[in-house]
Design a protein around this motif. Structure first.
Motif, PDB file in Angstrom:
ATOM      1  N   ALA A 100       0.839  -1.210   0.000  1.00 51.96           N
ATOM      2  CA  ALA A 100       0.000   0.000   0.000  1.00 51.96           C
ATOM      3  C   ALA A 100       0.868   1.252   0.000  1.00 51.96           C
ATOM      4  CB  ALA A 100      -0.925  -0.011   1.218  1.00 51.96           C
ATOM      5  N   ASP A 101       1.987   1.208   0.746  1.00 54.14           N
ATOM      6  CA  ASP A 101       2.909   2.353   0.774  1.00 54.14           C
ATOM      7  C   ASP A 101       3.416   2.662  -0.639  1.00 54.14           C
ATOM      8  OD1 ASP A 101       2.702   2.440   3.521  1.00 54.14           O
ATOM      9  OD2 ASP A 101       4.525   1.244   3.864  1.00 54.14           O
ATOM     10  N   LEU A 102       3.763   1.600  -1.376  1.00 50.56           N
ATOM     11  CA  LEU A 102       4.302   1.802  -2.730  1.00 50.56           C
ATOM     12  C   LEU A 102       3.227   2.343  -3.662  1.00 50.56           C
ATOM     13  CD1 LEU A 102       6.655  -1.267  -3.382  1.00 50.56           C
ATOM     14  CD2 LEU A 102       7.253   1.044  -2.680  1.00 50.56           C
ATOM     15  N   HIS A 103       1.996   1.830  -3.517  1.00 52.51           N
ATOM     16  CA  HIS A 103       0.903   2.308  -4.367  1.00 52.51           C
ATOM     17  C   HIS A 103       0.603   3.779  -4.105  1.00 52.51           C
ATOM     18  CE1 HIS A 103      -0.504  -1.053  -6.775  1.00 52.51           C
ATOM     19  NE2 HIS A 103      -0.205  -1.861  -5.765  1.00 52.51           N
ATOM     20  N   ALA A 104       0.923   4.246  -2.896  1.00 51.90           N
ATOM     21  CA  ALA A 104       0.645   5.639  -2.540  1.00 51.90           C
ATOM     22  C   ALA A 104       1.656   6.604  -3.158  1.00 51.90           C
ATOM     23  CB  ALA A 104       0.652   5.782  -1.020  1.00 51.90           C
ATOM     24  N   LEU A 105       2.789   6.064  -3.649  1.00 52.71           N
ATOM     25  CA  LEU A 105       3.810   6.927  -4.268  1.00 52.71           C
ATOM     26  C   LEU A 105       3.418   7.246  -5.709  1.00 52.71           C
ATOM     27  CD1 LEU A 105       7.160   5.265  -3.073  1.00 52.71           C
ATOM     28  CD2 LEU A 105       6.167   7.428  -2.288  1.00 52.71           C
ATOM     29  N   PRO A 106       3.981   8.358  -6.272  1.00 48.90           N
ATOM     30  CA  PRO A 106       3.693   8.682  -7.679  1.00 48.90           C
ATOM     31  C   PRO A 106       4.113   7.532  -8.597  1.00 48.90           C
ATOM     32  CG  PRO A 106       5.024  10.413  -6.634  1.00 48.90           C
ATOM     33  CD  PRO A 106       4.883   9.318  -5.637  1.00 48.90           C
ATOM     34  N   GLN A 107       3.281   7.219  -9.581  1.00 54.56           N
ATOM     35  CA  GLN A 107       3.528   6.088 -10.480  1.00 54.56           C
ATOM     36  C   GLN A 107       3.966   6.589 -11.851  1.00 54.56           C
ATOM     37  OE1 GLN A 107       2.538   2.672  -9.210  1.00 54.56           O
ATOM     38  NE2 GLN A 107       2.659   3.913  -7.361  1.00 54.56           N
ATOM     39  N   ARG A 108       4.677   5.728 -12.549  1.00 49.63           N
ATOM     40  CA  ARG A 108       5.079   6.030 -13.924  1.00 49.63           C
ATOM     41  C   ARG A 108       4.830   4.794 -14.781  1.00 49.63           C
ATOM     42  NH1 ARG A 108       9.791   9.258 -16.582  1.00 49.63           N
ATOM     43  NH2 ARG A 108       9.887   8.238 -18.610  1.00 49.63           N
ATOM     44  N   ALA A 109       4.357   5.011 -16.011  1.00 46.51           N
ATOM     45  CA  ALA A 109       4.119   3.895 -16.936  1.00 46.51           C
ATOM     46  C   ALA A 109       5.084   4.004 -18.108  1.00 46.51           C
ATOM     47  CB  ALA A 109       2.683   3.924 -17.434  1.00 46.51           C
ATOM     48  N   MET A 110       5.540   2.855 -18.598  1.00 44.31           N
ATOM     49  CA  MET A 110       6.408   2.869 -19.782  1.00 44.31           C
ATOM     50  C   MET A 110       6.155   1.611 -20.616  1.00 44.31           C
ATOM     51  SD  MET A 110      10.131   2.072 -18.028  1.00 44.31           S
ATOM     52  CE  MET A 110      10.500   0.508 -17.212  1.00 44.31           C
ATOM     53  N   VAL A 111       6.168   1.803 -21.937  1.00 44.91           N
ATOM     54  CA  VAL A 111       6.057   0.670 -22.851  1.00 44.91           C
ATOM     55  C   VAL A 111       7.414   0.556 -23.551  1.00 44.91           C
ATOM     56  CG1 VAL A 111       4.838  -0.337 -24.808  1.00 44.91           C
ATOM     57  CG2 VAL A 111       3.600   1.098 -23.164  1.00 44.91           C
ATOM     58  N   ILE A 112       8.148  -0.472 -23.185  1.00 43.17           N
ATOM     59  CA  ILE A 112       9.553  -0.582 -23.622  1.00 43.17           C
ATOM     60  C   ILE A 112       9.843  -1.975 -24.152  1.00 43.17           C
ATOM     61  CG2 ILE A 112      10.508   1.181 -22.088  1.00 43.17           C
ATOM     62  CD1 ILE A 112      11.254  -1.538 -20.347  1.00 43.17           C
ATOM     63  N   LYS A 113      11.008  -2.078 -24.796  1.00 42.50           N
ATOM     64  CA  LYS A 113      11.441  -3.377 -25.312  1.00 42.50           C
ATOM     65  C   LYS A 113      12.234  -4.104 -24.239  1.00 42.50           C
ATOM     66  CE  LYS A 113      11.959  -4.054 -29.692  1.00 42.50           C
ATOM     67  NZ  LYS A 113      12.408  -3.936 -31.086  1.00 42.50           N
ATOM     68  N   HIS A 114      11.882  -5.367 -24.043  1.00 45.09           N
ATOM     69  CA  HIS A 114      12.649  -6.251 -23.167  1.00 45.09           C
ATOM     70  C   HIS A 114      13.613  -7.007 -24.073  1.00 45.09           C
ATOM     71  CE1 HIS A 114      12.857  -9.410 -19.805  1.00 45.09           C
ATOM     72  NE2 HIS A 114      13.512  -9.951 -20.818  1.00 45.09           N
ATOM     73  N   ILE A 115      14.900  -6.885 -23.805  1.00 43.20           N
ATOM     74  CA  ILE A 115      15.885  -7.584 -24.625  1.00 43.20           C
ATOM     75  C   ILE A 115      16.644  -8.569 -23.752  1.00 43.20           C
ATOM     76  CG2 ILE A 115      17.990  -7.338 -25.998  1.00 43.20           C
ATOM     77  CD1 ILE A 115      16.901  -4.625 -26.938  1.00 43.20           C
ATOM     78  N   CYS A 116      16.582  -9.844 -24.145  1.00 43.14           N
ATOM     79  CA  CYS A 116      17.263 -10.893 -23.405  1.00 43.14           C
ATOM     80  C   CYS A 116      18.677 -11.072 -23.950  1.00 43.14           C
ATOM     81  CB  CYS A 116      16.501 -12.212 -23.514  1.00 43.14           C
ATOM     82  SG  CYS A 116      17.331 -13.569 -22.653  1.00 43.14           S
ATOM     83  N   VAL A 117      19.591 -11.430 -23.079  1.00 48.76           N
ATOM     84  CA  VAL A 117      20.980 -11.666 -23.485  1.00 48.76           C
ATOM     85  C   VAL A 117      21.052 -12.775 -24.537  1.00 48.76           C
ATOM     86  CG1 VAL A 117      21.472 -13.324 -21.636  1.00 48.76           C
ATOM     87  CG2 VAL A 117      23.330 -11.959 -22.595  1.00 48.76           C
TER      88      VAL A 117
END
Lengths: 217, 257
Positions: free
Chosen positions: B128-145
């Motif tokens: 709940a503490d974390l949910h109360a902090l400002p949030q950010r959304a990002m749509v990014i590429k996941h690149i595996c080694v």
């Protein structure tokens, strides 16, 4: 005075021979460690390289070999390009390529008429192949940089058509270099004096006039 | 004071002294056994062992040099490319050092994020503490080694926000993570402070599913996939190199994109 001291130089001067053999070793390291990395997520479905062909007993060490070899490949390659441009070796050895000469060489080769009496002159097919493999080497460094640092060099990745396209291009560049290697090594073994020339330096150039010939100290 | 990174009670130094003969005999025994099996292996394969120790240490030295070069190449102000939400792959790809069937779900209600090291306020955080902090959304590429990649959408608390709120020493070198699946990991401070480094709580608009790290996982747009631990349970800010699960097996540490 400069001209006369240069006239006695060998077909393959010492710096060039060093660069050639450094490149030979590093290329093999890059190719075989690259195969080890490739095998974790193949590009061509069902196509793997057997463990005999891979450098590094698993992906971590293939990666470490690859990321170590890259420095030697890039630095040696840059020195080679600088050397070829500054000394005029590229211009002298690789240009011009005349289309008619190219066709004639291909026809001759298909009839097993391969002239190799004079090692100092490259035929049109040789010139073309050397240019192609030099460009492929440059392309490998560029596409390699793109897939190594796709965020820091995101512009480069976009120009290459995206991360996966850059990856396929990196694989294709390897295929071109391996194709060259097969032909190059086969011909060097068929005409051993070319191989020896790359070790010893080969014949001296521009020593047609006897008075120009200076004793080697 | 209690830290997940350190034993509760420090063992007495005299233990080392009293066990010295035993350790020495173990080392000797191990050396003999190792030598014999190495010889047997060499005879079986009929060739040299693939990775002698000298080669291995040289490769690791270059890998550490590469970490330095990568840190230098890393631009803290450069954002990774982002993509439209329509391109998000649902569900995301699962990847871990074990199979998806072996995932052990974490109970969000009793979950706590513990803090350790160079942090002023070490009070544990609830979900709940974390949910109360400002949030950010990002749509990014996941690149595996390994080479594969996919586009994912992640929403959560920027790690920078959490580090600032708990009074972490932002000049420290490393931020280390402990997880419920025993997958320790660590990153450089510059990447920890990057705007696209999140403690992700959601995938797209939905709460993280169990296999992808519920309740909290790390997601960075500027590092390879294996640097993103799931089911994070503790964070430590430190100047001592903490290593990580794959790093201990030879993989590069910085692994920046």
């Amino acid at each position: 005075m400069h001209e006369s001291s240069r006239s006695g130089r060998r077909l393959h001067p010492l710096p060039l021979r060093i660069m050639h053999w450094v490149n030979a070793v590093v290329m093999l390291v890059m190719i075989t460690s690259g195969w080890g990395i490739y095998d974790d997520d193949v590009i061509i479905r069902g196509f793997h390289f057997g463990s005999f062909w891979r450098l590094g007993d698993w992906a971590a060490w293939s990666l470490n070999w690859h990321f170590a070899g890259m420095w030697f490949l890039a630095i040696n390659g840059l020195i080679y390009l600088g050397y070829g441009l500054v000394t005029g070796r590229f211009r002298e050895k690789l240009f011009p390529i005349r289309p008619a000469e190219l066709v004639q060489t291909v026809v001759d080769t298909l009839h097993f008429r391969i002239a190799h009496d004079d090692l100092t002159i490259y035929n049109a097919v040789q010139k073309l192949l050397y240019i192609v493999v030099i460009l492929a080497g440059i392309a490998q460094v560029v596409t390699g940089l793109a897939i190594w640092k796709p965020v820091q060099f995101s512009g480069l990745v976009a120009a290459l058509g995206g991360f996966q396209t850059a990856r396929v291009l990196h694989f294709a560049g390897m295929a071109v270099i391996v194709g060259f290697l097969v032909v190059h090594v086969t011909l060097a073994l068929l005409v051993p004096k070319t191989l020896l020339a790359m070790l010893s330096g080969g014949p001296r150039l521009g020593v047609s006039a006897p008075d120009k010939e200076e004793p080697a100290r | 004071m209690r830290s997940r990174f350190r034993p509760d009670t420090i063992p007495d130094a005299s233990v080392l002294e009293s066990h010295k003969p035993l350790i020495r005999s173990l080392e000797r025994r191990g050396l003999i056994r190792g030598g014999v099996s190495l010889g047997a292996l060499a005879m079986l394969t009929g060739c040299d062992v693939d990775r002698p120790e000298s080669v291995e240490s040289a490769l690791l030295a270059i890998s550490r040099f590469n970490d330095t070069v990568q840190a230098w190449l890393f631009d803290p102000n450069r954002l990774a490319p982002t993509y439209p939400e329509s391109m998000i792959l649902r569900p995301p790809k699962f990847n871990a050092y074990y199979d998806v069937t072996e995932v052990k779900p974490v109970d969000g209600a009793s979950w706590r994020l513990e803090l350790a090291g160079l942090v002023a306020d070490k009070r544990p955080w609830t979900l709940a503490d974390l949910h109360a902090l400002p949030q950010r959304a990002m749509v990014i590429k996941h690149i595996c080694v390994e080479g594969w990649s996919y586009i994912g959408g992640w929403t959560g608390v920027p790690l920078r926000t959490l580090l600032e709120r708990c009074g972490a020493d932002l000049r420290a070198r490393y931020v280390a993570f402990k997880t419920a699946d025993d997958y320790p990991s660590s990153i450089d401070m510059a990447t920890a402070l990057h705007p696209q480094t999140l403690l992700a709580l959601k995938y797209g608009d939905e709460t993280l599913a169990d296999p992808f790290g519920y309740p909290v996982r790390l997601r960075m747009a500027t590092k390879l996939g294996y640097k993103n631990p799931k089911w994070v349970t503790a964070i430590e800010v430190t100047n001592t190199y903490p290593g990580g699960f794959w790093e201990a097996k030879g993989f590069p540490w910085f692994a920046g994109l």
